[in-house]
Design a protein around this motif. Sequence first.
Motif, PDB file in Angstrom:
ATOM      1  N   ILE A  86      67.532  91.501  -8.813  1.00 23.70           N
ATOM      2  CA  ILE A  86      68.294  92.747  -8.943  1.00 23.70           C
ATOM      3  C   ILE A  86      69.429  92.548  -9.942  1.00 23.70           C
ATOM      4  O   ILE A  86      69.665  93.395 -10.804  1.00 23.70           O
ATOM      5  N   TYR A  87      70.106  91.395  -9.854  1.00 24.13           N
ATOM      6  CA  TYR A  87      71.219  91.173 -10.777  1.00 24.13           C
ATOM      7  C   TYR A  87      70.753  91.229 -12.229  1.00 24.13           C
ATOM      8  O   TYR A  87      71.324  91.939 -13.061  1.00 24.13           O
ATOM      9  N   TRP A  88      69.698  90.486 -12.543  1.00 26.88           N
ATOM     10  CA  TRP A  88      69.262  90.425 -13.953  1.00 26.88           C
ATOM     11  C   TRP A  88      68.680  91.752 -14.411  1.00 26.88           C
ATOM     12  O   TRP A  88      68.786  92.101 -15.581  1.00 26.88           O
ATOM     13  N   CYS A  89      68.059  92.505 -13.482  1.00 26.32           N
ATOM     14  CA  CYS A  89      67.541  93.826 -13.852  1.00 26.32           C
ATOM     15  C   CYS A  89      68.689  94.773 -14.207  1.00 26.32           C
ATOM     16  O   CYS A  89      68.552  95.631 -15.079  1.00 26.32           O
ATOM     17  N   LEU A  90      69.820  94.617 -13.516  1.00 27.60           N
ATOM     18  CA  LEU A  90      70.977  95.459 -13.832  1.00 27.60           C
ATOM     19  C   LEU A  90      71.656  94.996 -15.108  1.00 27.60           C
ATOM     20  O   LEU A  90      72.082  95.805 -15.941  1.00 27.60           O
ATOM     21  N   ALA A  91      71.755  93.666 -15.294  1.00 26.70           N
ATOM     22  CA  ALA A  91      72.530  93.128 -16.412  1.00 26.70           C
ATOM     23  C   ALA A  91      71.755  93.205 -17.724  1.00 26.70           C
ATOM     24  O   ALA A  91      72.296  93.650 -18.738  1.00 26.70           O
ATOM     25  N   VAL A  92      70.508  92.760 -17.732  1.00 31.00           N
ATOM     26  CA  VAL A  92      69.727  92.757 -18.978  1.00 31.00           C
ATOM     27  C   VAL A  92      68.379  93.447 -18.755  1.00 31.00           C
ATOM     28  O   VAL A  92      67.329  92.807 -18.800  1.00 31.00           O
ATOM     29  N   PRO A  93      68.405  94.768 -18.518  1.00 26.49           N
ATOM     30  CA  PRO A  93      67.152  95.474 -18.173  1.00 26.49           C
ATOM     31  C   PRO A  93      66.116  95.424 -19.288  1.00 26.49           C
ATOM     32  O   PRO A  93      64.935  95.605 -19.024  1.00 26.49           O
ATOM     33  N   MET A  94      66.556  95.174 -20.541  1.00 31.77           N
ATOM     34  CA  MET A  94      65.558  95.115 -21.614  1.00 31.77           C
ATOM     35  C   MET A  94      64.814  93.790 -21.616  1.00 31.77           C
ATOM     36  O   MET A  94      63.784  93.668 -22.259  1.00 31.77           O
ATOM     37  N   ARG A  95      65.337  92.790 -20.916  1.00 37.92           N
ATOM     38  CA  ARG A  95      64.693  91.481 -20.900  1.00 37.92           C
ATOM     39  C   ARG A  95      63.996  91.206 -19.569  1.00 37.92           C
ATOM     40  O   ARG A  95      62.907  90.667 -19.517  1.00 37.92           O
ATOM     41  N   VAL A  96      64.662  91.533 -18.458  1.00 42.38           N
ATOM     42  CA  VAL A  96      64.114  91.242 -17.134  1.00 42.38           C
ATOM     43  C   VAL A  96      63.719  92.554 -16.461  1.00 42.38           C
ATOM     44  O   VAL A  96      64.536  93.462 -16.360  1.00 42.38           O
ATOM     45  N   GLY A  97      62.475  92.628 -16.033  1.00 48.99           N
ATOM     46  CA  GLY A  97      62.008  93.865 -15.407  1.00 48.99           C
ATOM     47  C   GLY A  97      60.797  93.627 -14.546  1.00 48.99           C
ATOM     48  O   GLY A  97      60.693  92.596 -13.869  1.00 48.99           O
ATOM     49  N   VAL A  98      59.884  94.588 -14.583  1.00 44.05           N
ATOM     50  CA  VAL A  98      58.729  94.581 -13.689  1.00 44.05           C
ATOM     51  C   VAL A  98      57.898  93.298 -13.818  1.00 44.05           C
ATOM     52  O   VAL A  98      57.518  92.698 -12.824  1.00 44.05           O
ATOM     53  N   GLY A  99      57.646  92.871 -15.060  1.00 45.49           N
ATOM     54  CA  GLY A  99      56.793  91.697 -15.274  1.00 45.49           C
ATOM     55  C   GLY A  99      57.384  90.442 -14.662  1.00 45.49           C
ATOM     56  O   GLY A  99      56.708  89.695 -13.947  1.00 45.49           O
ATOM     57  N   VAL A 100      58.685  90.220 -14.922  1.00 43.39           N
ATOM     58  CA  VAL A 100      59.359  89.041 -14.361  1.00 43.39           C
ATOM     59  C   VAL A 100      59.357  89.114 -12.835  1.00 43.39           C
ATOM     60  O   VAL A 100      59.056  88.126 -12.152  1.00 43.39           O
ATOM     61  N   GLY A 101      59.667  90.305 -12.289  1.00 39.93           N
ATOM     62  CA  GLY A 101      59.687  90.479 -10.833  1.00 39.93           C
ATOM     63  C   GLY A 101      58.345  90.152 -10.214  1.00 39.93           C
ATOM     64  O   GLY A 101      58.266  89.415  -9.224  1.00 39.93           O
ATOM     65  N   TRP A 102      57.278  90.646 -10.839  1.00 42.67           N
ATOM     66  CA  TRP A 102      55.939  90.416 -10.301  1.00 42.67           C
ATOM     67  C   TRP A 102      55.602  88.930 -10.308  1.00 42.67           C
ATOM     68  O   TRP A 102      55.095  88.384  -9.328  1.00 42.67           O
ATOM     69  N   THR A 103      55.914  88.269 -11.431  1.00 42.13           N
ATOM     70  CA  THR A 103      55.618  86.834 -11.540  1.00 42.13           C
ATOM     71  C   THR A 103      56.377  86.026 -10.488  1.00 42.13           C
ATOM     72  O   THR A 103      55.812  85.153  -9.825  1.00 42.13           O
ATOM     73  N   MET A 104      57.683  86.325 -10.326  1.00 41.76           N
ATOM     74  CA  MET A 104      58.472  85.591  -9.335  1.00 41.76           C
ATOM     75  C   MET A 104      57.940  85.841  -7.929  1.00 41.76           C
ATOM     76  O   MET A 104      57.893  84.927  -7.103  1.00 41.76           O
ATOM     77  N   GLY A 105      57.537  87.084  -7.653  1.00 40.81           N
ATOM     78  CA  GLY A 105      56.965  87.405  -6.343  1.00 40.81           C
ATOM     79  C   GLY A 105      55.700  86.601  -6.081  1.00 40.81           C
ATOM     80  O   GLY A 105      55.498  86.066  -4.990  1.00 40.81           O
ATOM     81  N   LEU A 106      54.867  86.474  -7.128  1.00 40.69           N
ATOM     82  CA  LEU A 106      53.622  85.718  -6.980  1.00 40.69           C
ATOM     83  C   LEU A 106      53.914  84.243  -6.704  1.00 40.69           C
ATOM     84  O   LEU A 106      53.299  83.623  -5.830  1.00 40.69           O
ATOM     85  N   LEU A 107      54.904  83.683  -7.447  1.00 42.45           N
ATOM     86  CA  LEU A 107      55.282  82.283  -7.221  1.00 42.45           C
ATOM     87  C   LEU A 107      55.798  82.091  -5.798  1.00 42.45           C
ATOM     88  O   LEU A 107      55.492  81.104  -5.135  1.00 42.45           O
ATOM     89  N   LEU A 108      56.583  83.066  -5.328  1.00 40.90           N
ATOM     90  CA  LEU A 108      57.137  82.976  -3.971  1.00 40.90           C
ATOM     91  C   LEU A 108      56.020  83.062  -2.933  1.00 40.90           C
ATOM     92  O   LEU A 108      56.048  82.367  -1.916  1.00 40.90           O
ATOM     93  N   ASP A 109      55.025  83.918  -3.211  1.00 40.25           N
ATOM     94  CA  ASP A 109      53.858  84.005  -2.323  1.00 40.25           C
ATOM     95  C   ASP A 109      53.201  82.643  -2.170  1.00 40.25           C
ATOM     96  O   ASP A 109      52.856  82.221  -1.064  1.00 40.25           O
ATOM     97  N   VAL A 110      53.023  81.962  -3.310  1.00 44.00           N
ATOM     98  CA  VAL A 110      52.357  80.657  -3.280  1.00 44.00           C
ATOM     99  C   VAL A 110      53.251  79.620  -2.600  1.00 44.00           C
ATOM    100  O   VAL A 110      52.801  78.846  -1.764  1.00 44.00           O
ATOM    101  N   ALA A 111      54.568  79.644  -2.941  1.00 45.43           N
ATOM    102  CA  ALA A 111      55.481  78.617  -2.436  1.00 45.43           C
ATOM    103  C   ALA A 111      55.679  78.725  -0.934  1.00 45.43           C
ATOM    104  O   ALA A 111      55.935  77.733  -0.267  1.00 45.43           O
ATOM    105  N   THR A 112      55.588  79.949  -0.379  1.00 43.61           N
ATOM    106  CA  THR A 112      55.853  80.119   1.054  1.00 43.61           C
ATOM    107  C   THR A 112      54.564  80.267   1.857  1.00 43.61           C
ATOM    108  O   THR A 112      54.606  80.637   3.021  1.00 43.61           O
ATOM    109  N   PHE A 113      53.401  79.997   1.234  1.00 42.33           N
ATOM    110  CA  PHE A 113      52.106  80.082   1.915  1.00 42.33           C
ATOM    111  C   PHE A 113      51.846  81.460   2.495  1.00 42.33           C
ATOM    112  O   PHE A 113      51.251  81.593   3.554  1.00 42.33           O
ATOM    113  N   GLY A 114      52.356  82.491   1.830  1.00 42.46           N
ATOM    114  CA  GLY A 114      52.143  83.846   2.356  1.00 42.46           C
ATOM    115  C   GLY A 114      50.861  84.445   1.806  1.00 42.46           C
ATOM    116  O   GLY A 114      50.093  83.805   1.093  1.00 42.46           O
ATOM    117  N   LEU A 115      50.647  85.702   2.175  1.00 41.99           N
ATOM    118  CA  LEU A 115      49.513  86.460   1.650  1.00 41.99           C
ATOM    119  C   LEU A 115      49.753  86.683   0.154  1.00 41.99           C
ATOM    120  O   LEU A 115      50.784  87.213  -0.247  1.00 41.99           O
TER     121      LEU A 115
END
Lengths: 286, 165
Positions: free
Chosen positions: B46-75
């Motif tokens: 949320i911070y980076w989306c507010l601060a640099v919305p032209m650089r950090v957005g949907v794509g970065v969020g999706w990728t981080m979510g996917l990494l978190l899914d893998v790291a926490t053994f979730g669905l």
Amino acid sequence: MTYGIGRSRTRFVVLALLSLVLMGLDTYTDSLKQTRPIVGLIVVPVHLVAMIPALILTQANALPFDVARLQQDYQALKEHRLLLNSRLQRLEAIEAENDRLRSLLSATGYTPDEVLLAEVVQVNVDPYSRTLLINRGTVEGVYEGQAVLDANGLLGQVVRSGVFRSTVALITDSSQAIPVMSVRSGLHVLAYGTGQGNALTVPFLEPTANLREGDVLVTSGLGQRFPKGYPVARVTQVVSSLEESFLRVTALPLAQLDSISELLLLWPAKPVVPSDISPKQDPSSG
Amino acid sequence: MVRIGYAGKRWWVIALSFFLALCFSVMELGPMWALWAPDWISLVLIYWCLAVPMRVGVGVGWTMGLLLDVATFGLIGRLALTKALIAYIAQRFALRLRAFPVWQQACAVFLLLGMEALIITLLALMMGESDAGRPGRWVAVLIGAVLWPVIFISLRRMRRWARLP
């Protein structure tokens, strides 16, 4: 200062659909199971860095502060070892005899199972789910469906294995059912986890079933998931009432489920084959 | 895109902050804390989306979510979906939210985290997961919103040090 609202909207819609597809694949097929360890390699450094504080804490705890307590512990352990050794001698004689008898019966030989000690990293204290996170993963050869024990009996099975971590579902989890048999009567039943309290239940038993309070239930090896002969639970209550057509059976797990810190991962010495459980050998183990 | 404008800017700071947030997410804090731990990735995102919305957005969020899914053994795909949605909304209202004082931002963060928790709960219910309705998730949302000023101030210091816009 435009960064393309429209473009980010289409991107969001595409990625949202992609995530839904991924979720569907992960739930209904095994196709993502193979890619999981590979993608998991990316997050390995994350797990390594995250382990540092816990490592420092355990190192600090392990420092010998209290010499008197250590000596006391040492004495207790020594006595316990003596006791176990005396029991082991008897067991070795029985094992040798058992091997001889088995060879006489030309049955398959017995080799000891392999075990590996694991530590609990995180406990899910949710009232309906009984799962643990342990500090072993596919690096050590942990696989999904692997049996997990403690010193007293069966604890549960691995339901998800990562590179360094795995999730274990305890036998009391509501999603678990274990094929067991009564040591006394040789009766084969299924013990279900209740998800409530520290209890198992054996449903759908006819009132005439040969099961009594105090019976010890061991894994039967049926279903080929859990190896044969590990103690699971002791029957604590058998209630038959006229209103119900089945017995109400409650069993208490022999493993110490409420205070787990260390557990054993089990690799069966050989795959459990159906011929192993032929009726000819049942009386010998029952 | 003007290339010269990016000279001397330490964009890798964003990657570092996400890496640290991932580490915090999988850190062993003991059974009680693990249940209430806020979603660090969401806060940083949320911070980076507010601060640099032209650089950090949907794509970065999706990728981080996917990494978190893998790291926490979730669905796989669940957190990717919610993080992409959070990034989309935060990016959309970035200019407006940036003008708010920090405590009002914290309210917006509370709504975003609450929305994520609601979606995760609904998906967990659909999948028939046994811990779908655990109350700790909602405590974590509140803790996340309370922690927002801390996250905001420390990441703003990081951003200024890195000479990001």
